[in-house]
Design a protein around this motif. Structure first.
Motif, short mmCIF file in Angstrom:
data_model
loop_
_atom_site.label_atom_id
_atom_site.label_comp_id
_atom_site.label_asym_id
_atom_site.label_seq_id
_atom_site.Cartn_x
_atom_site.Cartn_y
_atom_site.Cartn_z
N ALA A 1 -8.27 1.84 -5.07
CA ALA A 1 -7.33 2.66 -5.84
C ALA A 1 -5.92 2.61 -5.26
CB ALA A 1 -7.84 4.09 -5.90
N SER A 2 -5.79 2.45 -3.93
CA SER A 2 -4.44 2.51 -3.36
C SER A 2 -3.75 1.13 -3.35
CB SER A 2 -4.46 3.13 -1.97
OG SER A 2 -5.53 2.59 -1.24
N GLY A 3 -4.42 0.09 -3.82
CA GLY A 3 -3.74 -1.20 -3.99
C GLY A 3 -3.59 -2.02 -2.72
N VAL A 4 -4.33 -1.68 -1.67
CA VAL A 4 -4.20 -2.46 -0.43
C VAL A 4 -4.77 -3.87 -0.63
CG1 VAL A 4 -4.69 -2.54 2.05
CG2 VAL A 4 -4.40 -0.34 0.91
N THR A 5 -5.92 -3.96 -1.32
CA THR A 5 -6.52 -5.28 -1.54
C THR A 5 -5.62 -6.13 -2.45
OG1 THR A 5 -8.62 -4.15 -1.39
CG2 THR A 5 -8.70 -6.46 -2.03
N ALA A 6 -4.96 -5.47 -3.40
CA ALA A 6 -4.03 -6.22 -4.26
C ALA A 6 -2.89 -6.79 -3.40
CB ALA A 6 -3.47 -5.29 -5.34
N ALA A 7 -2.38 -6.01 -2.47
CA ALA A 7 -1.29 -6.50 -1.60
C ALA A 7 -1.78 -7.64 -0.72
CB ALA A 7 -0.75 -5.34 -0.75
N PHE A 8 -3.02 -7.50 -0.23
CA PHE A 8 -3.63 -8.55 0.59
C PHE A 8 -3.74 -9.84 -0.23
CE2 PHE A 8 -7.77 -10.54 1.81
CZ PHE A 8 -7.45 -10.91 3.11
N ASN A 9 -4.22 -9.72 -1.45
CA ASN A 9 -4.40 -10.89 -2.32
C ASN A 9 -3.03 -11.56 -2.57
OD1 ASN A 9 -5.51 -12.72 -4.08
ND2 ASN A 9 -6.00 -11.26 -5.70
N LYS A 10 -2.03 -10.77 -2.88
CA LYS A 10 -0.71 -11.35 -3.17
C LYS A 10 -0.03 -11.90 -1.92
CE LYS A 10 0.23 -8.45 -7.17
NZ LYS A 10 1.29 -7.69 -7.88
N ASN A 11 -0.51 -11.51 -0.74
CA ASN A 11 0.12 -12.00 0.49
C ASN A 11 0.06 -13.52 0.60
OD1 ASN A 11 1.40 -11.36 3.10
ND2 ASN A 11 -0.44 -12.32 3.94
#
Ligand SMILES: C[S@@+](CC[C@H](N)C(=O)[O-])C[C@H]1O[C@@H](n2cnc3c(N)ncnc32)[C@H](O)[C@@H]1O
Length: 320
Positions: free
Chosen positions: A207-217
């Motif tokens: 929900a907090s978007g940490v995995t999304a940020a990891f993916n976009k890294n």
């Protein structure tokens, strides 16, 4: 002098050459893809550590529960004097295992992320000043030159990272681990288990978007290393369960039709609106599938331990 050894087994530019080859290969085919090892620059390694603390991301907690309960048994069963850890990252959970191994012992963390290795070695040595640490900056899918340390060796591959390899890569990888083992050595393998789809998808789409940020890294890595002009804001994070393959797939979906220039490759890549690029698979296992894959590589499952809720498993295997 550094209190630990840090060895780069590949020349500095080998990483660059491998990134170029992977990006060229992955972005000029349909569907597009990038291998997950490129997530892990210093920022990616930090983001992964943050993921391990999320409510939705149960694997780290489940694997820690097993290690805490079973580390004495693992140490007694293996009598390991050297712990080789592949994809060691922060070595956070590994401490539970090191606590139980016969003293003295050596620790050989192996990772592509230099920042993770240095951080782990430094913090381990604060806690354990006498520990012999031989950190290797290396790709565990390639042949490893291990340092000369006392046997028996326990090769640990934790975190469910084996699930990031495609089936053929897994078979090759397990065969190369088997080739590393001499009589008395063992493999300790962490695998995430097949379970309810909603639990799995949430673990990769928090929900907090940490995995999304990891993916976009990974886009930031390609921008910095290869002079590309990916804008992470042009992509959405996608996590889905593929029930045929029994894996979670992470993808990046283009929000609009766009082109990306990759200067160092002299390449322009077009994305259609909605086009998805695969960035990671995370395969999930059962006791049978682990046993079968180990047997296919000439290893035998000696112990199978799960956490109480049976979300994650640790396997101890030996060469046959
Ligand atoms: C999913 S994380 C797991 C980290 C840690 N083992 C844990 O259980 O929390 C994967 C780790 O493997 C490393 N890694 C990924 N692909 C690699 C490769 N091909 N060779 C060496 N290290 C790799 C990453 O840098 C990262 O530290």
């Amino acid at each position: 002098m550094s209190p630990y050894q840090l060895t780069r087994t590949l020349p500095e530019d080998a990483t660059d050459a491998a990134l170029r080859a992977d990006v060229l290969h992955g972005l000029t085919r349909t569907p597009k893809s990038l291998p997950p090892k490129w997530f892990y620059d210093a920022r990616g390694s930090e983001l992964f550590e943050e993921i391990t603390t999320l409510d939705e991301y149960y694997p780290t907690r489940a694997e820690r529960e097993i290690l805490l309960a079973r580390a004495p048994e693992i140490a007694a069963a293996t009598g390991a004097r050297t712990l080789v850890e592949l994809g060691s990252g922060s070595s956070e959970k590994t401490r539970h295992l090191l606590d139980e191994l016969p003293v003295p012992h050596a620790y050989v963390p192996v990772d592509v992320s230099e920042s993770a290795l240095v951080g782990a070695a430094e913090s381990l040595l604060v806690e354990r000043p006498g520990l012999q640490v031989h950190a290797l900056i290396a790709d565990f899918t390639k042949e490893l030159e291990l340092p000369d340390t006392p046997g028996p060796r326990l090769v640990a591959f934790l975190g469910g990272t084996i699930g990031n390899l495609l089936p053929d890569e897994r078979a090759d990888f397990l065969a190369s681990v088997r080739a590393m083992l001499v009589p008395g050595d063992a493999l300790l393998l962490g695998t995430d288990l097949v379970k309810d789809e909603s639990v799995l998808v949430r673990a990769y789409d928090d929900a907090s978007g940490v995995t999304a940020a990891f993916n976009k890294n990974v886009l930031a890595v390609v921008d910095r290393e290869l002079g590309a002009d990916f804008d992470p804001a042009d992509f959405d994070h996608v996590a889905l369960w593929n029930s045929d393959q029994r894996w979670i797939e992470m993808r990046l979906r283009a929000r609009r039709a766009l082109t990306v220039k990759i200067r160092e490759l002299d390449l322009v890549v077009a994305f259609e609106a909605g086009e998805e690029m695969r960035t990671e698979v995370s395969a999930k296992f059962t006791e049978d599938s682990v046993r079968t894959e180990l047997a296919g590589a000439g290893m035998e499952l000696a112990h199978w331990w799960t956490d109480e809720a049976e979300r994650f498993a640790l396997s101890l295997a030996t060469a046959v």
